[in-house]
Scaffold this active site. Structure first.
Site, PDB file in Angstrom:
ATOM      1  N   HIS A 195       0.838  -1.211   0.000  1.00  0.00           N
ATOM      2  CA  HIS A 195       0.000   0.000   0.000  1.00  0.00           C
ATOM      3  C   HIS A 195       0.869   1.256   0.000  1.00  0.00           C
ATOM      4  O   HIS A 195       0.556   2.246  -0.651  1.00  0.00           O
ATOM      5  CB  HIS A 195      -0.933  -0.011   1.213  1.00  0.00           C
ATOM      6  CG  HIS A 195      -1.991  -1.061   1.107  1.00  0.00           C
ATOM      7  ND1 HIS A 195      -2.785  -1.438   2.146  1.00  0.00           N
ATOM      8  CD2 HIS A 195      -2.374  -1.809   0.045  1.00  0.00           C
ATOM      9  CE1 HIS A 195      -3.624  -2.381   1.744  1.00  0.00           C
ATOM     10  NE2 HIS A 195      -3.378  -2.622   0.473  1.00  0.00           N
ATOM     11  N   GLU A 437       5.932 -13.221 -21.495  1.00  0.00           N
ATOM     12  CA  GLU A 437       6.790 -12.948 -20.340  1.00  0.00           C
ATOM     13  C   GLU A 437       7.360 -14.230 -19.745  1.00  0.00           C
ATOM     14  O   GLU A 437       8.025 -14.217 -18.729  1.00  0.00           O
ATOM     15  CB  GLU A 437       6.060 -12.108 -19.291  1.00  0.00           C
ATOM     16  CG  GLU A 437       4.640 -12.533 -19.028  1.00  0.00           C
ATOM     17  CD  GLU A 437       3.850 -11.557 -18.183  1.00  0.00           C
ATOM     18  OE1 GLU A 437       4.419 -10.617 -17.614  1.00  0.00           O
ATOM     19  OE2 GLU A 437       2.630 -11.747 -18.077  1.00  0.00           O
ATOM     20  N   ASP A 461       9.181  -9.889 -16.299  1.00  0.00           N
ATOM     21  CA  ASP A 461       9.101 -11.305 -15.944  1.00  0.00           C
ATOM     22  C   ASP A 461       9.953 -12.157 -16.881  1.00  0.00           C
ATOM     23  O   ASP A 461      10.574 -13.120 -16.441  1.00  0.00           O
ATOM     24  CB  ASP A 461       7.643 -11.781 -15.982  1.00  0.00           C
ATOM     25  CG  ASP A 461       6.931 -11.435 -14.687  1.00  0.00           C
ATOM     26  OD1 ASP A 461       7.523 -11.671 -13.623  1.00  0.00           O
ATOM     27  OD2 ASP A 461       5.811 -10.911 -14.742  1.00  0.00           O
ATOM     28  N   CYS A 508       6.316  -3.889 -23.002  1.00  0.00           N
ATOM     29  CA  CYS A 508       5.742  -3.110 -21.900  1.00  0.00           C
ATOM     30  C   CYS A 508       6.483  -3.327 -20.587  1.00  0.00           C
ATOM     31  O   CYS A 508       6.036  -2.865 -19.544  1.00  0.00           O
ATOM     32  CB  CYS A 508       4.252  -3.369 -21.749  1.00  0.00           C
ATOM     33  SG  CYS A 508       3.882  -5.061 -21.297  1.00  0.00           S
TER      34      CYS A 508
HETATM   35  C1  PEP Z   1       6.400  -7.543 -17.178  1.00  0.00           C
HETATM   36  O1  PEP Z   1       6.478  -8.630 -16.615  1.00  0.00           O
HETATM   37  O2  PEP Z   1       7.308  -7.054 -17.882  1.00  0.00           O
HETATM   38  C2  PEP Z   1       5.200  -6.712 -17.035  1.00  0.00           C
HETATM   39  C3  PEP Z   1       5.054  -5.597 -17.701  1.00  0.00           C
HETATM   40  O3  PEP Z   1       4.267  -7.135 -16.135  1.00  0.00           O
HETATM   41  P1  PEP Z   1       4.423  -6.879 -14.551  1.00  0.00           P
HETATM   42  O4  PEP Z   1       5.577  -5.953 -14.349  1.00  0.00           O
HETATM   43  O5  PEP Z   1       3.122  -6.328 -14.106  1.00  0.00           O
HETATM   44  O6  PEP Z   1       4.667  -8.259 -14.046  1.00  0.00           O
HETATM   45 MG    MG Z   2       4.756  -9.529 -15.774  1.00  0.00          MG
END
Ligand code: PEP
Ligand code: MG
Length: 581
Positions: A195, A437, A461, A508
């Protein structure tokens, strides 16, 4: 080198760079003394406990309202958990019973019982349990301070440019310290999903969580806190200080102002190729507002945060309201809503998923959703209902093989069928994509690409699974790098597979916003980049320096590198050459 210079590597759970003076908030409150009370005082002691709890509830309610006004309703729900804890009837009964049976002061009994409860929770490998311990302790601190009214500490006052250093900060403390104009936090405890981190990100307050000791830093030390690059420098030398001053200058004005200026720096390469740039979001707040105002698309909306900051599983109607609000806000551009990426470490309702020893490799993302099709269908229904404006795409996280895609698509088709039968409108052509990922997904990207409308590389990931280095473990942080040639090979394989199948592919993960990697990704032909909003401005400024044809030649040489260090060296020398031109 100045005496006492310390470089502390950690994890930036809220990005941004601040430079200032450390104010150390010492860990732990003093123990509440044990005081024997005569039988005649027992009822008075119980009455003061009730008053203290009532005041705590009032305070938390006010706090929730003010968070709602400042950041937005959904984020304010973070305080609901504390409100529930504060008014836990059974726990209060237990405290009262012990005041009667042991004849000890309320503050002592209350803190003792809280300590017993949180001891186990704090040690839990489960992030949710640890967060619960933080919330319980935050509530206890308030109750005890009301019980000791006459001994309450005066409100802390800060000088300008204060960076707080502490063992642990609660969500309420972050709000309070932000109001007092503190610049950032360096702390021992708190994950990205805590949080504390969520509130700090919503308030754009940089936070680094690191394993440091109290001898590393003292009150009044100069400190550079870099939440974007996961580092804090205590007693920096003059070179650090001037380098960071330059870096901040290069980054330009504050985040909101930078995003406002984005239309002036369209991400177009030297040779006129557009590199679409999007933002990653988790929660509403001022950043979301300005992104919408500037029509920046959202390449990744992490929907699980609406669950993580609430105290119950959101109903279909709650989700529908949430997604409709987002769809409406970004009606002029587009939003990719990622379905819940939740694992056994994040589910709050007992019994939904059995606890696991290794949640990162367990039933996470699409795996847990397929295990609980009713929850998945409910979310898909809410997303489809919100999709009528045609600007929503749905993205499935943690795909590791094609059967998962097929099963998820079957469920989506079933939801569409049901909605049609109920005559509920939705966008029948809503695009469905997947995150890549997990290395297995990248390795079979050709088969996956035939089944979906788009792909997005989750390099955060993908890096941890390829290198087997936990992304949240500071002890293996030196191994964890998306510049590992094997990670880059998987990225390239995925990009090529998507292009063979004629579908767009984006990145991303955090590295999407790293200017160092930009020439490589443009060279590979990545179609768009979605990143932390704090990185967009800087990245857009880099794009125009790059010639999209020339960087194609860079890819082969970088991919042939034998180590992450070699990759980084090649990219750095390319960047220096670009900067000179
Ligand atoms: C990632 O794994 O690169 C991703 C964008 O997802 P998160 O960071 O939410 O696991
Ligand atoms: Mg991820």
């Amino acid at each position: 080198m100045l005496k006492g210079r310390r470089v502390i590597r950690g994890i930036g759970v809220s990005s941004g760079i601040v430079m200032g003076t450390a104010r150390v908030i010492f860990p732990g409150e003093k123990k509440v003394p044990e005081v024997a009370i005569p039988p005649s005082r027992v009822q008075a002691e119980i009455a003061s406990l009730e008053r203290a709890v009532a005041r705590t509830v009032e305070e938390l309610t006010r706090l929730r309202e003010s968070a709602g006004k400042r950041i937005g309703g959904p984020v304010a729900k973070i305080f609901d958990a504390q409100l529930l804890i504060a008014s836990d009837y059974e726990f209060l009964q237990q405290v009262k019973e012990q005041i009667v049976s042991r004849r000890r002061n309320a503050g002592y009994i209350y803190s003792k019982l809280v300590g017993d409860t949180t001891l186990q929770l704090r040690r839990s490998p489960d992030e949710y349990m640890r967060q619960m311990a933080v919330d319980i302790e935050a509530v206890a601190k308030r109750v005890v301070s009301h019980l000791n009214r006459h001994r309450r500490r005066p409100q802390v006052k800060f000088t300008a440019n204060t960076i707080l250093v502490g063992k642990l900060f609660t969500a309420a403390e972050v709000m309070n310290y932000r109001n007092l104009k503190a610049l950032g936090l360096l702390t021992n405890e708190g994950g990205r999903n805590s949080h504390m981190a969520m509130i700090a990100r919503s308030l754009m307050m940089p936070v680094v969580v690191a394993d440091f000791t109290w001898s590393d830093v003292s009150n009044g030390s100069r400190i550079i806190l870099d939440g974007t690059n996961d580092v804090a420098i205590i007693n920096p030398n003059q070179t650090d200080w001037t380098d960071y001053q330059k870096l901040r200058k290069r980054q330009g004005p504050a985040l909101i102002t930078r995003i406002k200026k984005l239309p002036q720096i369209p991400p177009v390469t030297k040779d006129g190729k557009e590199v679409p740039v999007a933002a990653n979001l988790e929660l509403p707040g001022p950043v979301e507002d300005v992104l919408c105002e500037r029509r920046i698309p959202i390449g990744l909306y992490r929907t699980e945060f609406m669950y993580l900051q609430a105290n119950h599983f959101p109903t279909e109607e709650e989700q529908f309201d949430y997604y409709s609000r987002i769809a409406e806000k970004f009606a002029k551009t587009e939003v990719i809503l990622r379905t819940f990426d939740l694992g056994s470490d994040k589910f709050k309702e007992d019994g939904l998923l059995e606890r696991e020893d290794n949640p990162a490799l367990g039933l996470r993302g699409i795996r847990s959703m397929l295990e609980m099709p009713d929850i998945f269908k409910q979310q898909v229904r809410a997303i489809l209902r919100a999709s009528t404006g045609g600007n929503i795409k749905l993205m499935l996280p943690m795909i590791s093989d094609s059967t998962e895609v097929d099963r998820a698509k079957k469920l989506i088709a079933l939801v569409k069928y049901e909605l049609r039968k109920e005559r509920i409108p939705f966008d029948p052509d809503m695009k469905v994509g997947i995150m890549v990922e997990v290395p297995s997904a990248a390795l079979m990207a050709d088969q996956l690409a035939k089944r979906v409308d788009f792909m997005s590389l989750g390099t955060n990931d993908l890096t941890q699974y390829t290198i087997s280095a936990d992304r949240n473990n500071q002890r293996v942080a030196s191994l964890y790098t998306p510049y590992h040639p094997s990670v880059l090979q998987l990225v390239k394989m995925t990009v090529d597979a998507c292009h063979r199948a004629g579908i767009p592919v984006s990145i991303c993960g955090e590295v999407a916003g790293d200017p160092l990697a930009l020439p490589l990704f443009i060279g590979m032909g990545v179609d768009s980049l979605s990143m932390n909003p704090a990185k967009i401005f800087d990245l857009c400024r880099q794009v125009k320096k790059i010639d999209s044809n020339l960087v194609k030649h860079l890819v082969g040489s970088v991919m042939a590198s034998g180590s992450p260090q070699a990759v980084i060296r090649k990219l750095q020398s390319y960047r220096s050459a670009l900067d000179k031109n």
